[in-house]
Design a protein around this motif. Structure first.
Motif, PDB file in Angstrom:
ATOM      1  N   UNK A 183       0.844  -1.193   0.000  1.00  0.00           N
ATOM      2  CA  UNK A 183       0.000   0.000   0.000  1.00  0.00           C
ATOM      3  C   UNK A 183       0.878   1.241   0.000  1.00  0.00           C
ATOM      4  N   UNK A 184       0.333   2.319  -0.505  1.00  0.00           N
ATOM      5  CA  UNK A 184       0.966   3.635  -0.445  1.00  0.00           C
ATOM      6  C   UNK A 184      -0.102   4.626  -0.010  1.00  0.00           C
ATOM      7  N   UNK A 185       0.143   5.356   1.072  1.00  0.00           N
ATOM      8  CA  UNK A 185      -0.848   6.279   1.627  1.00  0.00           C
ATOM      9  C   UNK A 185      -0.231   7.651   1.821  1.00  0.00           C
ATOM     10  N   UNK A 186      -1.046   8.698   1.683  1.00  0.00           N
ATOM     11  CA  UNK A 186      -0.541  10.044   1.896  1.00  0.00           C
ATOM     12  C   UNK A 186      -1.655  11.032   2.163  1.00  0.00           C
ATOM     13  N   UNK A 187      -1.279  12.239   2.596  1.00  0.00           N
ATOM     14  CA  UNK A 187      -2.272  13.285   2.865  1.00  0.00           C
ATOM     15  C   UNK A 187      -1.624  14.658   2.764  1.00  0.00           C
ATOM     16  N   UNK A 188      -2.477  15.676   2.649  1.00  0.00           N
ATOM     17  CA  UNK A 188      -2.055  17.075   2.646  1.00  0.00           C
ATOM     18  C   UNK A 188      -3.190  17.900   3.238  1.00  0.00           C
ATOM     19  N   UNK A 189      -3.095  18.164   4.529  1.00  0.00           N
ATOM     20  CA  UNK A 189      -4.137  18.903   5.224  1.00  0.00           C
ATOM     21  C   UNK A 189      -4.293  20.341   4.793  1.00  0.00           C
ATOM     22  N   UNK A 190      -3.324  20.874   4.055  1.00  0.00           N
ATOM     23  CA  UNK A 190      -3.460  22.245   3.558  1.00  0.00           C
ATOM     24  C   UNK A 190      -4.601  22.362   2.551  1.00  0.00           C
ATOM     25  N   UNK A 191      -5.009  21.229   1.975  1.00  0.00           N
ATOM     26  CA  UNK A 191      -6.112  21.250   1.017  1.00  0.00           C
ATOM     27  C   UNK A 191      -7.429  20.786   1.603  1.00  0.00           C
ATOM     28  N   UNK A 192      -7.542  20.829   2.910  1.00  0.00           N
ATOM     29  CA  UNK A 192      -8.724  20.277   3.580  1.00  0.00           C
ATOM     30  C   UNK A 192     -10.031  20.961   3.192  1.00  0.00           C
ATOM     31  N   UNK A 193      -9.967  22.225   2.739  1.00  0.00           N
ATOM     32  CA  UNK A 193     -11.187  22.949   2.411  1.00  0.00           C
ATOM     33  C   UNK A 193     -11.694  22.672   1.002  1.00  0.00           C
ATOM     34  N   UNK A 194     -10.954  21.903   0.197  1.00  0.00           N
ATOM     35  CA  UNK A 194     -11.380  21.656  -1.179  1.00  0.00           C
ATOM     36  C   UNK A 194     -12.578  20.720  -1.248  1.00  0.00           C
ATOM     37  N   UNK A 195     -12.659  19.788  -0.320  1.00  0.00           N
ATOM     38  CA  UNK A 195     -13.796  18.854  -0.223  1.00  0.00           C
ATOM     39  C   UNK A 195     -14.148  18.788   1.261  1.00  0.00           C
TER      40      UNK A 195
END
Length: 330
Positions: free
Chosen positions: A186-198
């Motif tokens: 598996x490969x997982x990731x995130x970017x909370x700076x874009x939390x307001x897009x959805x």
């Protein structure tokens, strides 16, 4: 982040189940109260129809029906773990998964929810597979279930045309990495700076989405994640027999496939019939592909998703040849 196990023990897909509500809402149905048309929606999203649950239906109803179908597909009656990936739980507290486990007669099984929006199924598959690889449990149900009709503004053209309701589930058992159906990495990731897009803004009821900005973020994130997970198991992009992406938008799926260098016949897309079902979309797409004989035993699959958070993730597995069972709310 990668989660490849360090030994030969791994999770193997042994069952696949779905549940879709009976009610079909077409683009023409939406055009009666929105400033839109079938042609406009279909050209931009690839969606022609979606399923909407009847009033009084709970996410746990869809989840339990899909999970029960997955158990039937696997010819099993029990498991050690139930993980429900959802953005629309029955209630804020407690989690939906214990209710699903109880509905299946699995009292005593570990059960919890996982919230990663449209990436939820891949995240949940990673968690459950890792627990099986570690020996924490021997079998698991991984369920993606969504009731987006409860958080979509019916008057918002940007979201009402996209989302639908549904659930899909896989049953996993302990096996080895050489088994057909083995979940390899598996490969997982995130970017909370874009939390307001959805997001459902604080204090509001309905989901808001900035679609163009999501597209710009989703295509490279899904492409890079798919390449990383393929590389981790020794595959080139051309070795992928089927690319099963989150069914968000047909343009996103085609753009990612083009960047991967995959022909259209290796792209699994059932978005036309069910719309975007968030965490449920990948297991529903897997079931569609199996029914259409688009995937066969031993095929190399990459699952890839992108969603709110922002989150993204991919899984590499071989296909077991499992035949899906389609559950019902009746």
């Amino acid at each position: 982040m990668r989660t490849q196990p360090t030994n030969d023990r791994c999770a193997v897909v042994t069952g696949l189940g779905t549940c879709l509500p009976d009610r079909i809402v077409t683009n023409d149905d939406l055009a009666r109260h929105l400033d839109t048309s079938h042609a406009w929606i279909h050209e931009r999203t690839g969606i022609a129809r979606r399923r909407i649950a009847a009033p009084g239906t709970a996410t746990s109803d869809l989840a339990a029906a899909a999970a029960r179908a997955a158990l039937t597909s696997a010819e099993r009656t029990a498991c050690d773990l139930v993980v429900v990936a959802t953005t629309t739980p029955d209630q804020a507290c407690p989690a939906t998964a214990p209710r699903v486990a109880s509905a299946l007669g699995l009292t005593g099984a570990a059960a919890f929810d996982l919230a990663a929006v449209c990436s939820g199924f891949v995240y949940a598959l990673s968690v459950a597979s890792s627990m099986i690889s570690a020996g924490t449990c021997r079998s698991a149900l991984v369920v993606g279930a969504e009731l987006y009709s409860t958080i979509v503004d019916p008057g918002d053209r940007s979201t009402a045309i996209i989302f639908g309701d549904g659930a899909g589930a896989v049953h996993l058992e302990q096996g080895s990495r050489s088994d057909p159906g083995a979940v390899l990495d598996h490969d997982l990731g995130s970017d909370g700076d874009g939390r307001d897009l959805i997001a459902v803004p604080r204090g509001e009821r309905y989901l808001r989405m900035r679609g163009r900005e999501v597209y710009v973020q989703a295509v490279p994130a899904m492409t890079d994640s798919a390449l990383r997970v393929a590389k981790s198991v020794g595959w080139q992009a051309g070795d992928i027999d089927a690319f099963v992406g989150h069914q968000a938008n047909i343009r996103i799926l085609r753009s990612v496939a083009k960047r991967l260098g995959l022909p259209e016949d290796r792209v699994v897309a059932n978005i036309e019939d069910v719309g975007n079902t968030a965490a449920a979309s990948i297991p529903l797409a897997l079931a569609w592909a199996a029914d259409q004989h688009r995937i066969k035993r031993g095929d190399r699959l990459v699952l890839t998703a992108f969603g709110g958070g922002l989150t993204w993730g991919s899984s590499a597995l071989t296909w077991s040849g499992t035949r899906p069972v389609h559950g019902s709310l009746r």
